[in-house]
Design an enzyme around this catalytic site. Sequence first.
Site, PDB file in Angstrom:
ATOM      1  N   GLU A 275       8.730 -21.213  16.122  1.00  0.00           N
ATOM      2  CA  GLU A 275       9.365 -19.967  16.594  1.00  0.00           C
ATOM      3  C   GLU A 275      10.877 -19.997  16.375  1.00  0.00           C
ATOM      4  OE1 GLU A 275       8.537 -20.033  20.770  1.00  0.00           O
ATOM      5  OE2 GLU A 275       6.377 -20.024  20.523  1.00  0.00           O
ATOM      6  N   PRO A 276      11.343 -20.189  15.158  1.00  0.00           N
ATOM      7  CA  PRO A 276      12.799 -20.288  14.962  1.00  0.00           C
ATOM      8  C   PRO A 276      13.491 -18.928  15.029  1.00  0.00           C
ATOM      9  CG  PRO A 276      11.687 -20.413  12.846  1.00  0.00           C
ATOM     10  CD  PRO A 276      10.602 -20.310  13.888  1.00  0.00           C
ATOM     11  N   GLY A 277      14.637 -18.905  15.646  1.00  0.00           N
ATOM     12  CA  GLY A 277      15.445 -17.686  15.703  1.00  0.00           C
ATOM     13  C   GLY A 277      16.823 -17.947  15.124  1.00  0.00           C
ATOM     14  N   TYR A 318      28.846 -19.217  27.121  1.00  0.00           N
ATOM     15  CA  TYR A 318      28.492 -20.629  26.883  1.00  0.00           C
ATOM     16  C   TYR A 318      29.676 -21.472  26.444  1.00  0.00           C
ATOM     17  CZ  TYR A 318      24.061 -18.133  26.036  1.00  0.00           C
ATOM     18  OH  TYR A 318      22.990 -17.306  26.107  1.00  0.00           O
ATOM     19  N   CYS A 344      38.800  -5.891  30.022  1.00  0.00           N
ATOM     20  CA  CYS A 344      39.625  -6.271  31.176  1.00  0.00           C
ATOM     21  C   CYS A 344      39.012  -7.436  31.949  1.00  0.00           C
ATOM     22  CB  CYS A 344      39.808  -5.069  32.088  1.00  0.00           C
ATOM     23  SG  CYS A 344      40.614  -3.748  31.209  1.00  0.00           S
ATOM     24  N   GLU A 345      38.994  -8.587  31.337  1.00  0.00           N
ATOM     25  CA  GLU A 345      38.495  -9.817  31.966  1.00  0.00           C
ATOM     26  C   GLU A 345      39.237 -10.980  31.310  1.00  0.00           C
ATOM     27  OE1 GLU A 345      35.473 -10.519  33.871  1.00  0.00           O
ATOM     28  OE2 GLU A 345      34.514  -8.555  33.827  1.00  0.00           O
ATOM     29  N   TYR A 372      21.980 -14.046  18.403  1.00  0.00           N
ATOM     30  CA  TYR A 372      22.428 -13.856  19.789  1.00  0.00           C
ATOM     31  C   TYR A 372      23.832 -13.240  19.824  1.00  0.00           C
ATOM     32  CZ  TYR A 372      18.460 -16.992  20.251  1.00  0.00           C
ATOM     33  OH  TYR A 372      17.208 -17.551  20.138  1.00  0.00           O
TER      34      TYR A 372
END
Length: 416
Positions: A275-277, A318, A344-345, A372
């Site tokens: 199941e590679p993504g 991450y 604004c972060e 992702y």
Amino acid sequence: MLTPQLTRRDGALFYENVALESVADRFGSPCYVYSRAAIEANFLAYVEGFAALNPLICYAVKANSNLSVLSILAEHGAGFDIVSMGELKRVIAAGGDPAKVIFSGVAKRAEEIEFALRQRIYCFNIESESELHRVNAVASEMGERARITFRINPDVDPKTHPYISTGLKSNKFGVAHGEALRLYRLAASMPGIEVHGIECHIGSQITELSPFVDALRRLLSLVDQLADRGIAIAHLDIGGGRGIVYDDEKLAPMSLFAEAVARELGDRNLKLLLEPGRSIVGDAGLLLTRVEFLKPGETKNFAIVDAGMNDLLRPTLYDAFHPVLSVQDHPGNALTYDVVGPVCESGDWLAKDRKLVLNEGDTLAVLCAGAYGMVMASNYNTRGRAAEVLIEDDEMHLVRERETFDDLIAHERIVK
Ligand code: LLP
């Protein structure tokens, strides 16, 4: 360069045979750009590396679900790993074959199970006893039998970021190794269930072989114990694929990965699934963004760009590293910049401490953003999601339009 599709010619960055500056000029910024050739090469690396085992390679749709990406993979005979009815509908819309679809995820809703059964998907990967009962109930009601696999939590440390490690006892995923025999017996007794496979997925961005091998051994010992108890397992699914090189990671070659799997499988008669993504699309896509302002600070220089954490969340979430390149080289002094977004972060950053020669208005390429990236984008700060462009040799195709303000408010109502 990280991939053969990305080259520099006379100072200008090219993806296949298209100058990336011309993509930003034509489709605006920020903009995700994918290379067909890179996606195909990554998929074929699995097909060729694992040829001796003839696996069903089920691309993990969650990594990048753009219809054109799915369609390229469907053309090459890929199966698909999905986690929602929405992803299954995308696979079908892109011309994928439902008979090669596996349905993962910890909480499939009854209507999703019913839809997937009607589409005659290959298999459901079951993650809990409650879910087994639900699948049995829906299938029985329809007079069907659902093919199932248990996702086993092998309690193996994948040595990756804690947010993307999934095969430890402390994670919410899968059924405990010690529970597996009881659950397989229960499943085998159910009228709406056909026991078919065994699966594990221990995490993502795994660069070492040993966690895969450890997990595989734990799974195979279960396969043997089940066989002794008269429960035959037809397929073994080893979950997601290898990690990719974002920075200076060292990856075991695909051939070694395949050989290790083949050695463990031995002469057991098991169909192999993967199941590679990330490893299919990760380094086959980049994010183009323009420098709005250069802001020298007392302790840091900031390059404020027009892409933010809403476009590419991985650095914020991450602490992920993505290489950043100038799309057009020009002379000047390299300074060390934090590349930050307009949101604004304080956590809105794409890259830290990068040596770059920059002018305001320059275009940057944030590499390895094909997996992702767009799928985790949001509309935070009422920012429309970026356009997506597919490069094919010397052509560029818009494969998703930039979201407009009207798109963003389309489902809202004012109550007076
Ligand atoms: N199969 C299952 C059941 C999964 O949960 C995943 C990824 C895959 C396959 C694909 O794994 P891959 O080949 O891509 O490693 N958003 C995170 C990654 C989350 C991965 C979730 N599961 C990131 O940006 O790093």
